[in-house]
Design a protein around this motif. Structure first.
Motif, short mmCIF file in Angstrom:
data_model
loop_
_atom_site.label_atom_id
_atom_site.label_comp_id
_atom_site.label_asym_id
_atom_site.label_seq_id
_atom_site.Cartn_x
_atom_site.Cartn_y
_atom_site.Cartn_z
N LEU A 84 80.96 58.03 -1.43
CA LEU A 84 82.18 58.46 -1.84
C LEU A 84 82.91 57.91 -0.56
N LEU A 85 83.91 57.32 -1.01
CA LEU A 85 85.17 57.08 0.10
C LEU A 85 86.89 58.02 0.31
N PRO A 86 86.82 59.07 0.20
CA PRO A 86 87.67 60.15 -0.36
C PRO A 86 88.90 59.89 1.45
N ASN A 90 97.89 65.10 10.02
CA ASN A 90 96.90 63.70 10.28
C ASN A 90 96.45 62.73 8.29
N ASP A 91 96.51 62.30 8.72
CA ASP A 91 95.43 61.10 7.13
C ASP A 91 94.17 61.01 8.22
N ARG A 92 93.28 62.03 7.05
CA ARG A 92 92.19 62.21 7.60
C ARG A 92 90.84 61.15 6.11
N PHE A 93 90.45 60.42 7.03
CA PHE A 93 89.27 59.49 6.59
C PHE A 93 87.93 59.82 6.04
N SER A 94 86.80 59.95 5.82
CA SER A 94 85.15 60.21 5.82
C SER A 94 85.04 59.25 4.73
N MET A 95 83.42 59.70 4.87
CA MET A 95 82.18 58.69 3.83
C MET A 95 81.26 59.58 3.65
N ALA A 96 80.95 59.42 2.21
CA ALA A 96 79.97 61.00 2.91
C ALA A 96 78.55 59.62 1.20
#
Length: 315
Positions: free
Chosen positions: A168-170, A252-258
């Motif tokens: 997942l890339l949210p 702020n924009d938040r990017f994560s990877m799961a």
């Protein structure tokens, strides 16, 4: 429930498992065991996923979500939530997020993944990271079994025939001052074995429920956040905890990877004999695919029913 900004989830150094120091390994195993019993979450440093590849994932993610909405909507698939999604949520509230979700490379439905043409090289960067995460999640599962006093090979024997992994890339856009909701992703548990999460651009927002308090997971550079999933809780007959977590609003924009490490849909899940020899099983047997479908139906937009968790199978 109160928010506790002072507390922190455990931080564990993965280098203890690669340096050949047996004392350090035993200490790290004890720390993992304690974290999984008490928290269901921990942060892992020196984990071995390459920093440059995490940076590449962040850049690709930024570039994709900066595209016009109509370009992103090209990746909506009939197998939603696989592909692009920007209308998700539960209890009638739309999550303030967009995502790209992919089947893992060993998943039987991997051919249904939808890949963007832009940014250039996106697919190669993401598939490279998916391979790393798949290998590392299997290694980490074996480490968790070792922390429980079991053979690491036990993991291969009980679930390794078929993969249900997903990646997942949210993206959580910055919230304006007048945004009316506290949450951008509602509270939930994860339905697999374990989850690997990178808070890619180090913007906080993830919170974990502990003793009726919400604990903010403070980002550590190049760390991974590891959390126990429902399957691990059942396998261990409740020793390891799958716990509620959520994402709160940020400026702020938040990017994560799961990466979600999940057994294949036909896998039967039940407490392991090693944990029911001296106590009754706390969960009845179920099939992984049925549980995932039950969760997806329960979390569909407009459904205001209480979230289905692994307690659905409690004895």
């Amino acid at each position: 429930m109160a928010i506790d900004e002072e507390a922190s989830i455990p931080v564990i150094d993965h280098s203890a498992f690669v340096l050949g120091d047996e004392c350090a390994r035993v200490k790290a195993l004890a720390e993992i065991d304690r974290a999984c019993r008490d928290w269901g979450f921990f942060q892992l440093v020196n984990h071995g996923l390459r920093a440059d590849r995490l940076e590449n994932i962040l850049q690709c993610t930024r570039d994709f979500f900066a595209l016009p909405l109509e370009r992103k909507l090209d990746l909506v698939t009939p197998m939603s939530p696989i592909g692009f999604l920007n209308q998700s949520g539960a209890s009638g509230v739309v999550d303030r997020k967009e995502h790209l979700l992919f089947f893992g490379l060993d998943h039987p439905s991997v051919r249904h993944n939808a890949w963007p043409e832009s940014p250039h090289g996106f697919r190669g960067v993401v598939e490279e990271m998916m391979r790393e995460c798949a290998a590392f999640s299997k290694l980490l599962t074996r480490i968790l079994f070792e922390a429980l006093g079991l053979s690491g090979d036990c993991a291969r024997e009980i679930y390794n025939k078929e993969s249900g992994d997903s990646f997942l890339l949210p993206f959580y856009p910055a919230c304006p001052p007048d945004y009316e909701h506290e949450l951008v992703l509602g509270q939930h548990k994860d339905g697999g074995i374990l989850t690997l999460l990178s808070q890619l651009n180090e913007v906080p927002g993830l919170q974990v429920l502990k003793d009726d308090r919400w604990i903010t997971v403070k980002p550590l550079k190049n760390s991974l956040v590891i959390n126990v999933g429902d399957v691990m809780q059942v396998w261990t007959n409740g020793r390891y905890k799958s716990v509620m977590h959520r994402v709160v609003r940020r400026e702020n924009d938040r990017f994560s990877m799961a990466f979600f490490h999940i057994p294949g849909s036909s896998t039967e899940i039940a407490p392991l004999e090693e944990f029911t020899a001296h106590e009754p099983p706390k969960y009845r047997k179920f099939v992984q695919g049925e549980y995932i479908q039950l969760r997806m139906k329960n979390r569909s937009m407009g459904n205001k029913a209480k979230e289905v968790t692994i307690e659905h199978y409690a004895v």
